[in-house]
Design a protein around this motif. Structure first.
Motif, PDB file in Angstrom:
ATOM      1  N   ILE A 299       3.615   7.066  -1.872  1.00  0.00           N
ATOM      2  CA  ILE A 299       4.771   7.354  -1.038  1.00  0.00           C
ATOM      3  C   ILE A 299       4.395   8.526  -0.137  1.00  0.00           C
ATOM      4  O   ILE A 299       3.926   9.562  -0.615  1.00  0.00           O
ATOM      5  CB  ILE A 299       6.011   7.673  -1.885  1.00  0.00           C
ATOM      6  N   VAL A 300       4.584   8.343   1.161  1.00  0.00           N
ATOM      7  CA  VAL A 300       4.101   9.312   2.141  1.00  0.00           C
ATOM      8  C   VAL A 300       5.249   9.775   3.031  1.00  0.00           C
ATOM      9  O   VAL A 300       6.326   9.171   3.058  1.00  0.00           O
ATOM     10  CB  VAL A 300       2.981   8.679   3.008  1.00  0.00           C
ATOM     11  N   ASP A 301       4.995  10.851   3.769  1.00  0.00           N
ATOM     12  CA  ASP A 301       6.010  11.348   4.694  1.00  0.00           C
ATOM     13  C   ASP A 301       6.154  10.434   5.905  1.00  0.00           C
ATOM     14  O   ASP A 301       7.266  10.197   6.388  1.00  0.00           O
ATOM     15  CB  ASP A 301       5.649  12.768   5.150  1.00  0.00           C
ATOM     16  N   GLU A 302       5.030   9.910   6.408  1.00  0.00           N
ATOM     17  CA  GLU A 302       5.023   9.037   7.576  1.00  0.00           C
ATOM     18  C   GLU A 302       4.111   7.848   7.326  1.00  0.00           C
ATOM     19  O   GLU A 302       3.002   8.017   6.819  1.00  0.00           O
ATOM     20  CB  GLU A 302       4.540   9.788   8.825  1.00  0.00           C
ATOM     21  N   LEU A 303       4.563   6.644   7.686  1.00  0.00           N
ATOM     22  CA  LEU A 303       3.737   5.451   7.494  1.00  0.00           C
ATOM     23  C   LEU A 303       2.556   5.416   8.459  1.00  0.00           C
ATOM     24  O   LEU A 303       1.500   4.868   8.133  1.00  0.00           O
ATOM     25  CB  LEU A 303       4.579   4.186   7.674  1.00  0.00           C
ATOM     26  N   ASN A 304       2.750   5.959   9.656  1.00  0.00           N
ATOM     27  CA  ASN A 304       1.710   5.884  10.689  1.00  0.00           C
ATOM     28  C   ASN A 304       1.222   4.443  10.857  1.00  0.00           C
ATOM     29  O   ASN A 304       0.014   4.172  10.891  1.00  0.00           O
ATOM     30  CB  ASN A 304       0.537   6.805  10.356  1.00  0.00           C
ATOM     31  N   ALA A 305       2.152   3.528  10.941  1.00  0.00           N
ATOM     32  CA  ALA A 305       1.821   2.105  11.023  1.00  0.00           C
ATOM     33  C   ALA A 305       1.189   1.782  12.375  1.00  0.00           C
ATOM     34  O   ALA A 305       1.712   2.187  13.416  1.00  0.00           O
ATOM     35  CB  ALA A 305       3.075   1.263  10.829  1.00  0.00           C
ATOM     36  N   PRO A 306       0.071   1.055  12.373  1.00  0.00           N
ATOM     37  CA  PRO A 306      -0.531   0.655  13.646  1.00  0.00           C
ATOM     38  C   PRO A 306       0.312  -0.409  14.330  1.00  0.00           C
ATOM     39  O   PRO A 306       1.195  -1.026  13.718  1.00  0.00           O
ATOM     40  CB  PRO A 306      -1.896   0.099  13.226  1.00  0.00           C
ATOM     41  N   MET A 307       0.021  -0.635  15.598  1.00  0.00           N
ATOM     42  CA  MET A 307       0.752  -1.645  16.354  1.00  0.00           C
ATOM     43  C   MET A 307       0.621  -3.014  15.692  1.00  0.00           C
ATOM     44  O   MET A 307      -0.445  -3.379  15.195  1.00  0.00           O
ATOM     45  CB  MET A 307       0.218  -1.702  17.790  1.00  0.00           C
ATOM     46  N   ASN A 308       1.720  -3.752  15.664  1.00  0.00           N
ATOM     47  CA  ASN A 308       1.788  -5.108  15.099  1.00  0.00           C
ATOM     48  C   ASN A 308       1.574  -5.146  13.584  1.00  0.00           C
ATOM     49  O   ASN A 308       1.298  -6.208  13.020  1.00  0.00           O
ATOM     50  CB  ASN A 308       0.784  -6.046  15.785  1.00  0.00           C
TER      51      ASN A 308
ATOM     52  N   GLN B 276       0.801  -1.213   0.000  1.00  0.00           N
ATOM     53  CA  GLN B 276       0.000   0.000   0.000  1.00  0.00           C
ATOM     54  C   GLN B 276       0.839   1.270   0.000  1.00  0.00           C
ATOM     55  O   GLN B 276       0.567   2.191  -0.765  1.00  0.00           O
ATOM     56  CB  GLN B 276      -0.960   0.009   1.200  1.00  0.00           C
ATOM     57  N   LYS B 277       1.841   1.341   0.860  1.00  0.00           N
ATOM     58  CA  LYS B 277       2.564   2.612   0.960  1.00  0.00           C
ATOM     59  C   LYS B 277       3.997   2.414   1.431  1.00  0.00           C
ATOM     60  O   LYS B 277       4.347   1.410   2.049  1.00  0.00           O
ATOM     61  CB  LYS B 277       1.840   3.573   1.895  1.00  0.00           C
ATOM     62  N   ALA B 278       4.801   3.402   1.102  1.00  0.00           N
ATOM     63  CA  ALA B 278       6.185   3.474   1.576  1.00  0.00           C
ATOM     64  C   ALA B 278       6.439   4.894   2.032  1.00  0.00           C
ATOM     65  O   ALA B 278       5.811   5.846   1.546  1.00  0.00           O
ATOM     66  CB  ALA B 278       7.157   3.093   0.468  1.00  0.00           C
ATOM     67  N   ASP B 279       7.368   5.055   2.970  1.00  0.00           N
ATOM     68  CA  ASP B 279       7.781   6.413   3.319  1.00  0.00           C
ATOM     69  C   ASP B 279       8.975   6.803   2.444  1.00  0.00           C
ATOM     70  O   ASP B 279       9.478   6.001   1.651  1.00  0.00           O
ATOM     71  CB  ASP B 279       8.073   6.553   4.815  1.00  0.00           C
ATOM     72  N   ARG B 280       9.417   8.030   2.602  1.00  0.00           N
ATOM     73  CA  ARG B 280      10.463   8.538   1.698  1.00  0.00           C
ATOM     74  C   ARG B 280      11.842   7.964   2.008  1.00  0.00           C
ATOM     75  O   ARG B 280      12.783   8.153   1.237  1.00  0.00           O
ATOM     76  CB  ARG B 280      10.475  10.063   1.744  1.00  0.00           C
ATOM     77  N   LYS B 281      11.942   7.236   3.113  1.00  0.00           N
ATOM     78  CA  LYS B 281      13.180   6.528   3.429  1.00  0.00           C
ATOM     79  C   LYS B 281      13.201   5.119   2.837  1.00  0.00           C
ATOM     80  O   LYS B 281      14.223   4.438   2.904  1.00  0.00           O
ATOM     81  CB  LYS B 281      13.361   6.454   4.942  1.00  0.00           C
ATOM     82  N   GLY B 282      12.054   4.676   2.302  1.00  0.00           N
ATOM     83  CA  GLY B 282      11.996   3.355   1.696  1.00  0.00           C
ATOM     84  C   GLY B 282      11.471   2.267   2.587  1.00  0.00           C
ATOM     85  O   GLY B 282      11.550   1.079   2.231  1.00  0.00           O
ATOM     86  N   ASN B 283      10.925   2.600   3.761  1.00  0.00           N
ATOM     87  CA  ASN B 283      10.248   1.605   4.593  1.00  0.00           C
ATOM     88  C   ASN B 283       8.847   1.368   4.038  1.00  0.00           C
ATOM     89  O   ASN B 283       8.178   2.311   3.604  1.00  0.00           O
ATOM     90  CB  ASN B 283      10.159   2.098   6.041  1.00  0.00           C
ATOM     91  N   VAL B 284       8.377   0.130   4.073  1.00  0.00           N
ATOM     92  CA  VAL B 284       7.134  -0.253   3.393  1.00  0.00           C
ATOM     93  C   VAL B 284       6.133  -0.831   4.380  1.00  0.00           C
ATOM     94  O   VAL B 284       6.486  -1.672   5.227  1.00  0.00           O
ATOM     95  CB  VAL B 284       7.428  -1.280   2.279  1.00  0.00           C
TER      96      VAL B 284
END
Length: 285
Positions: free
Chosen positions: A200-209, A166-174
């Motif tokens: 590609i977003v500034d922050e993933l805002n990934a939920p827990m787990n 779905q998304k990656a941040d600008r550092k390349g984390n997915v």
């Protein structure tokens, strides 16, 4: 460390002729755009690995990109056979195709073993099955602790894994959301990994787990909105059932398949151009 690249550049740099390539994604997030780009760049002699070969591998096999298929089920889900796969196996068109068939549990465990740096996977399976008769890579060993007879298969360690997310941040984390299949394991098992993403977003805002693939485990991240079509991307778009149904008559004959490839893949510069041409055709029908 992941680089933000175009899909064309990523395929050119990281996929070589003769590589073992895994395109993974289960039910959704299937990396269709990457399959198209492999065909555009005329990659050859690939060993393709996938738990559920469907339209992406029918395309690659029919286009003459594959020499071998390692898989655990193959078909057009909800519709029927993969006609280009059958033609390659039964009549060697456009070239002969070696097949190595496993069960789902077997191949999933083989990915886990590859991601763990192990030479093989062990599982409780295949007693009474005929698959070991046709796949010499399935062996049996005795447990050194209990004496139980267990199945063993080689780990899957692709040269390249390609997945969609779905998304990656600008550092390349997915960030991957929804059904994961074996995407995480396939990515970690590979020597190189390409990820196409919806945004590609500034922050993933990934939920827990949540499943987050770190940039150090990836080679390239490519922005390809809609890159999983005709499969769905959880939270972004639905499955295009009409396309799966339409694929059956397209792939059924060599002539209609070749004409479709020439028009929609070789005849387009990238996946965005393909989407525009397909949408125009669907509107006209």
């Amino acid at each position: 460390m992941a680089e933000l690249l175009s899909l064309g550049e990523a395929i050119e740099r990281f996929v070589k002729n003769g590589d073992t390539v895994a395109l993974e994604g289960f039910t959704h997030l299937i990396p269709t755009a990457a399959a198209h780009e492999l065909i555009r760049q005329d990659k050859k002699d690939l060993t393709l690995v996938r738990m559920t070969p469907d339209l992406v591998y029918d395309l690659l096999i029919g286009a003459g990109c594959a020499k071998k298929l390692i898989f655990s089920w193959g078909g057009n889900p909800g519709v029927g056979s993969l006609h280009r796969l059958r033609d390659a196996v039964e009549k060697q068109w456009p070239q002969s195709l070696e097949i190595e068939e496993h069960s789902h549990a077997d191949l999933a465990n083989a990915y886990v073993a590859g991601a763990s740096g192990l030479p093989f996977a062990v599982l409780r399976a295949y007693l009474g099955s005929d698959l070991p008769k046709v796949n010499p890579m399935i062996k049996f060993i005795d447990c050194p602790f209990t004496g139980e007879k267990l199945a063993a298969v080689p780990s899957v360690r692709p040269d390249v894994t390609v997945i969609h997310a779905q998304k990656a941040d600008r550092k390349g984390n997915v960030l991957i959301a929804g059904i994961l299949g074996v995407q995480k394991e396939a990515a970690l098992a590979a020597r190189r990994c390409i990820v196409t993403v919806e945004e590609i977003v500034d922050e993933l805002n990934a939920p827990m787990n949540a499943c987050v693939l770190p940039n150090w485990a990836l080679s390239a991240v490519c922005l390809v909105p809609g890159g999983a079509h005709p499969s769905y991307a959880h939270g972004y778009y639905e499955r295009d059932n009409r396309f799966y149904q339409a694929w059956d008559p397209i792939a059924r004959s060599r002539e209609s398949f070749t004409a479709w490839i020439d028009e929609f893949i070789h005849g387009t510069a990238d996946f965005g151009a393909f989407q525009a041409k397909l949408a125009a055709q669907q509107e006209a029908q």
